[in-house]
Design a protein around this motif. Structure first.
Motif, PDB file in Angstrom:
ATOM      1  N   THR A 122       0.996  -1.037   0.177  1.00 24.05           N
ATOM      2  CA  THR A 122      -0.046   0.203  -0.013  1.00 24.05           C
ATOM      3  C   THR A 122       0.840   1.269   0.159  1.00 24.05           C
ATOM      4  OG1 THR A 122      -1.678  -1.213   1.154  1.00 24.05           O
ATOM      5  CG2 THR A 122      -1.658   1.386   1.262  1.00 24.05           C
ATOM      6  N   ILE A 123       1.794   1.351   0.869  1.00 20.37           N
ATOM      7  CA  ILE A 123       2.717   2.591   0.976  1.00 20.37           C
ATOM      8  C   ILE A 123       3.721   2.622  -0.276  1.00 20.37           C
ATOM      9  CG2 ILE A 123       2.306   2.688   3.375  1.00 20.37           C
ATOM     10  CD1 ILE A 123       5.030   1.432   3.725  1.00 20.37           C
ATOM     11  N   TRP A 181       4.187  -2.244  -8.093  1.00 19.74           N
ATOM     12  CA  TRP A 181       3.631  -2.619  -6.598  1.00 19.74           C
ATOM     13  C   TRP A 181       2.106  -2.293  -6.813  1.00 19.74           C
ATOM     14  CZ3 TRP A 181       6.733  -5.708  -4.570  1.00 19.74           C
ATOM     15  CH2 TRP A 181       7.938  -5.510  -4.666  1.00 19.74           C
ATOM     16  N   ALA A 182       1.580  -1.355  -7.446  1.00 16.87           N
ATOM     17  CA  ALA A 182       0.209  -1.177  -7.733  1.00 16.87           C
ATOM     18  C   ALA A 182      -0.508  -2.214  -8.164  1.00 16.87           C
ATOM     19  CB  ALA A 182      -0.101   0.044  -8.486  1.00 16.87           C
ATOM     20  N   LYS A 183       0.035  -2.840  -9.376  1.00 17.22           N
ATOM     21  CA  LYS A 183      -0.751  -3.912  -9.754  1.00 17.22           C
ATOM     22  C   LYS A 183      -0.514  -5.222  -8.825  1.00 17.22           C
ATOM     23  CE  LYS A 183       0.628  -2.875 -14.630  1.00 17.22           C
ATOM     24  NZ  LYS A 183       1.530  -3.399 -15.920  1.00 17.22           N
ATOM     25  N   LEU A 242      -1.346  10.346   7.840  1.00 25.35           N
ATOM     26  CA  LEU A 242      -2.235   9.201   8.232  1.00 25.35           C
ATOM     27  C   LEU A 242      -1.883   7.766   7.736  1.00 25.35           C
ATOM     28  CD1 LEU A 242      -5.998  10.870   7.698  1.00 25.35           C
ATOM     29  CD2 LEU A 242      -4.769  10.537   9.885  1.00 25.35           C
ATOM     30  N   GLU A 243      -1.285   7.847   6.503  1.00 23.89           N
ATOM     31  CA  GLU A 243      -0.838   6.406   5.953  1.00 23.89           C
ATOM     32  C   GLU A 243       0.358   6.019   6.763  1.00 23.89           C
ATOM     33  OE1 GLU A 243      -1.463   3.399   4.296  1.00 23.89           O
ATOM     34  OE2 GLU A 243      -2.438   4.923   3.165  1.00 23.89           O
ATOM     35  N   ALA A 244       1.281   7.042   6.955  1.00 23.70           N
ATOM     36  CA  ALA A 244       2.310   6.636   8.014  1.00 23.70           C
ATOM     37  C   ALA A 244       2.124   6.191   9.322  1.00 23.70           C
ATOM     38  CB  ALA A 244       3.318   7.803   7.973  1.00 23.70           C
ATOM     39  N   ARG A 245       0.849   6.890   9.771  1.00 22.76           N
ATOM     40  CA  ARG A 245       0.629   6.248  11.167  1.00 22.76           C
ATOM     41  C   ARG A 245       0.246   4.997  11.207  1.00 22.76           C
ATOM     42  NH1 ARG A 245      -3.977   9.387  15.184  1.00 22.76           N
ATOM     43  NH2 ARG A 245      -3.669   7.911  16.858  1.00 22.76           N
TER      44      ARG A 245
END
Length: 309
Positions: free
Chosen positions: A109-110, A117-119, A228-231
């Protein structure tokens, strides 16, 4: 000795009760959100499965161990011992599988800014349920040997090499065949641990690069979203670290107990360590994952009575 027994009763009972309440809260929150709140993310579905199998780990080992600590040593027969230990080992393996899936998915995800990686992330989203189902089939099959060597507390009367768990017993027959069987059973666990180590290393690297990059970002919205994604990533990293720590300690202690003379104190420590992650994990998410707070707030907004003013 009396103080030791009282401490065991309090520890096992408290650990089981607190862990089951925490996992049940998460399960209830996600189920209510699924029917009444915003659409759940793929990672939330993985967390639902993790909370469910963690509850199985706690209930299948915590309750019998607590009853044994209270002096009830003969409450299970051979069939009961087989089923309890089989369910515990299956649930423990599923917890490992789900945690590795969780860490791998968050790492993707990150890192999904990269098209490759998205695929892969899209494929994981599509087959996450199938992977969980595969884990169930795998662990139900590989742990079948437990149904053979587990017995009730008095199941092995004429065998000297037994391991007494207080409420159940198991025959100890170290041999080359046993070693091969144990290696085969441990192969999925080793694979999952490798995935977790890779995912954790990737997430730490991405977070480090993110921290350097955000120093030059002045857009508030972009910073807020990335924060938020990092948290969320930090919460999962904390989960993985707790799992690997307690899993490693428990594995080393389990191997030592199996090849050394049975020691009830070491068995109790091993049982406590095995239940630490299932008991701690829901609270890591409750206090660190902002999405959990968001779901709680959404449900509260839907059920709170209308204001009279």
């Amino acid at each position: 000795m009396i103080a030791h027994n009282i401490a065991l009763k309090i520890i096992f009972f408290s650990q089981t009760l607190v862990g089951v309440l925490g996992n049940s809260f998460l399960l209830g929150l996600y189920v209510i959100t699924f029917f009444a709140g915003p659409r759940l993310r793929t990672i939330d579905m993985i967390l639902i499965h993790l909370a469910f199998v963690n509850n199985l780990v706690l209930l299948s080992k915590g309750i019998p161990q607590t009853m044994a600590a209270f002096g009830l040593n003969n409450f299970l027969d051979d069939v009961g011992c087989k089923l309890v230990f089989y369910l515990h080992r299956v649930a423990r393996g599923l917890s490992l599988c789900t945690t590795s899936l969780l860490s791998g998915f968050q790492a993707l995800t990150i890192s999904s800014g990269n098209s490759k990686w998205a695929k892969i992330k899209t494929r994981v989203q599509k087959y996450a349920f199938s992977f969980c189902l595969f884990c169930w089939v795998l662990h139900l099959g590989t742990n079948g040997s437990i149904l053979v060597y587990m017995k009730g507390p008095k199941g092995y009367k004429n065998i000297t090499k037994i391991q007494d768990f207080g409420f159940c017993s198991a025959s100890l027959n170290p041999s080359f065949t046993t070693l091969i069987s144990a290696s085969i059973i441990s192969l999925p666990d080793v694979t999952c641990l490798i995935i977790m180590i890779w995912a954790s290393s990737s997430m730490v690297l991405v977070l480090y690069r993110h921290r350097q990059r955000v120093q030059y970002i002045h857009s508030h919205n972009l910073f807020s979203r990335s924060s938020l994604e990092a948290r969320a990533t930090q919460s999962i990293l904390m989960l993985v670290s707790i799992f690997v720590y307690f899993y490693s300690l428990n594995s080393v202690l389990t191997v030592y107990v199996q090849f050394a003379k049975t020691n009830h104190w070491l068995l109790n420590v091993s049982t406590f360590l095995a239940a630490c992650f299932p008991a701690c994990s829901p609270f890591v998410l409750i206090f660190n994952d902002s999405q959990v707070s968001k779901y709680c707030l959404t449900i509260w907004e839907k059920i709170k009575p209308p204001s009279l003013y």
